[in-house]
Design an enzyme around this catalytic site. Sequence first.
Site, PDB file in Angstrom:
ATOM      1  N   GLU A  40     -21.166  -2.268  44.398  1.00 20.78           N
ATOM      2  CA  GLU A  40     -20.065  -3.088  43.904  1.00 20.78           C
ATOM      3  C   GLU A  40     -18.862  -2.161  43.742  1.00 20.78           C
ATOM      4  OE1 GLU A  40     -20.675  -5.074  40.151  1.00 20.78           O
ATOM      5  OE2 GLU A  40     -18.649  -5.932  40.220  1.00 20.78           O
ATOM      6  N   ARG A 266     -34.883   3.775  39.333  1.00 18.29           N
ATOM      7  CA  ARG A 266     -33.553   4.369  39.416  1.00 18.29           C
ATOM      8  C   ARG A 266     -33.628   5.836  38.993  1.00 18.29           C
ATOM      9  NH1 ARG A 266     -29.666   1.436  37.379  1.00 18.29           N
ATOM     10  NH2 ARG A 266     -28.335   3.109  36.687  1.00 18.29           N
ATOM     11  N   LYS A 276     -21.533   3.440  35.741  1.00 11.61           N
ATOM     12  CA  LYS A 276     -20.129   3.376  36.151  1.00 11.61           C
ATOM     13  C   LYS A 276     -19.237   2.988  34.977  1.00 11.61           C
ATOM     14  CE  LYS A 276     -21.026   0.884  39.889  1.00 11.61           C
ATOM     15  NZ  LYS A 276     -20.895   0.097  41.123  1.00 11.61           N
TER      16      LYS A 276
END
Length: 566
Positions: A40, A266, A276
């Site tokens: 994204e 992850r 982020k």
Amino acid sequence: MTMDTPAGPGRERADFVREIVAEDLRSGKHQTVVTRFPPEPNGYLHIGHAKSICLNFGIAKEFGGRCHLRFDDTNPTKEEQEYIDAIETDVRWLGFDWGEHLYHASDYFEQLYEWAVHLVRAGKAYVDDLSADEIREHRGTLTEPGRNSPYRDRPVEENLDLFTRMRKGEFPDGARVLRAKIDMASGNINLRDPVVYRILHATHPRTGDAWCIYPTYDFAHGQSDAIEGITHSICTLEFEDHRPLYDWFIENLPVPSRPRQYEFARLNLSYTVLSKRFLLKLVNDGRVRGWDDPRMPTISGIRRRGFPAEGVRDFAALIGVARNNGVVDVAMLEHCVRDVLNRRARRRFAVLRPLRVVIENYPEGQLEELDAVNNPEDASAGTRKVSFSRELWIEREDFLEDPPKKFYRLAPGREVRLRYAYFVTCREVVKNAAGEVVELRCTYDPATRGGDAPDGRRPKATLHWLSAANAVPAEARLYEHLFTRPDPGVEGDLLADINPESEEVVDGCLVEPSLAAAPVGETVQFERLGYFCPDPDSRPGHPVFNRTLTLKDTWVRIQAKGQQNE
Ligand code: ATP
Ligand code: MG
């Protein structure tokens, strides 16, 4: 905190994802493998994304398939062109190439809208007038089922009319949403009539003002995969609970292909925050020099710091891919980077905190060129000339007037080797009015030229040095971990765990003349000090160097300890 056990040195070991891909190709389920990396564009990529990039692009490469770069640009309020550009740069820098396969979820907005209409017509989606808060209240909890919205049984025609008008812009943000009609009592909260479209009067970086309704991640993602013919949609474990919804859409829509989702753990790194949102906060609050600050775990940050892409790829291969969440020691990443730099980086002389040395028996005005090895690990790197003269600089911490027992470097009356040059002996210490040492008067032995004595005597220390005749002034920025603790934020406040000494700027350093205009991107080893790379802040006459890493490899020690304990 649990630490992942170190993997062996092998690259790209067969992990569970690769096994699935191999089996699907062997069985003929798929003729070719197609993966995608779907960022994204709401921030810069970080080292966690690098793991996903190496996995997705790596699998495509190894199995002769392809990997798409797809921007998941469904939330125009947070997305920016700057991020899109940075992401492309970062993926390329890591060494991967999507060829012609660059896509955007926004390319599919029209198709996604049609599919939403398809669901409405099939009685599988409805327009809900509840507010966001009311929807949340109706959703229930992990232990309690949800409740149906009073709008759930709207007739198809009414839903079609309202959804069309949502698209036309007749309603303000948040007034209505389109929801899939699945099961408000499902044990999986994601299946309790998830929102499919929301109203957002926002300008999109690519589609401008063409749309005022945007699909949710869950609705856009799987369908984008299907449009592109993705075979293996690989994502992180937090999407495991979304998989039934992913499959529900695929089963209930006339999509052109049937991708499958697989989840892996992850990456979490000690002394590091990979989010982020938090990284954006650091940038916005001015806590760092920007997204590419050398202390940031962003790909642009570690690039500016001087980490080679190969070291990052080696790291991804070493940690492997699994389904159990853990924390990887950041020392392991640093180890992979040092390993590459040790083989690749040219050696240079630099003095961070200079102390003047005058060689009393060396002729005034004479300049000698001596041969220095560029890289002892790589004979093909050759040699270079370093100048020697009567006045030199050495590292201030390489001299002690009162040396303790194990200090073998320079001290009054003691002889040391100046690397590639001569043996020198300290004869006299010159101090200023404040009593600080400002200069050493030394003598040299002309018979030791090149660094060896004919009589076989061997000083216990070899120092780096520079000729005062041509050393170039420079600035060095020394970096430490951005956080003081391996598990930042465990006590609730991430900002409180920021290391106030994570950056030390040392001005008045000196470097070899060849480094005066060294290109950004080439990391060198300052002998005995660490790896350093030129920073983009360098100006003519004022080169700036980032310390990539010191030479001390803590991972090797951690590993050795681990083996002892086994
Ligand atoms: P963040 O949580 O840092 O904000 P994100 O997951 O929101 O990241 P996306 O742009 O959605 O960021 O991520 C793109 C891809 O990268 C996704 O497939 C995601 O699963 C993967 N990814 C993100 N963070 C990590 C991580 N720490 N380790 C491995 N893969 C990751
Ligand atoms: Mg995300």
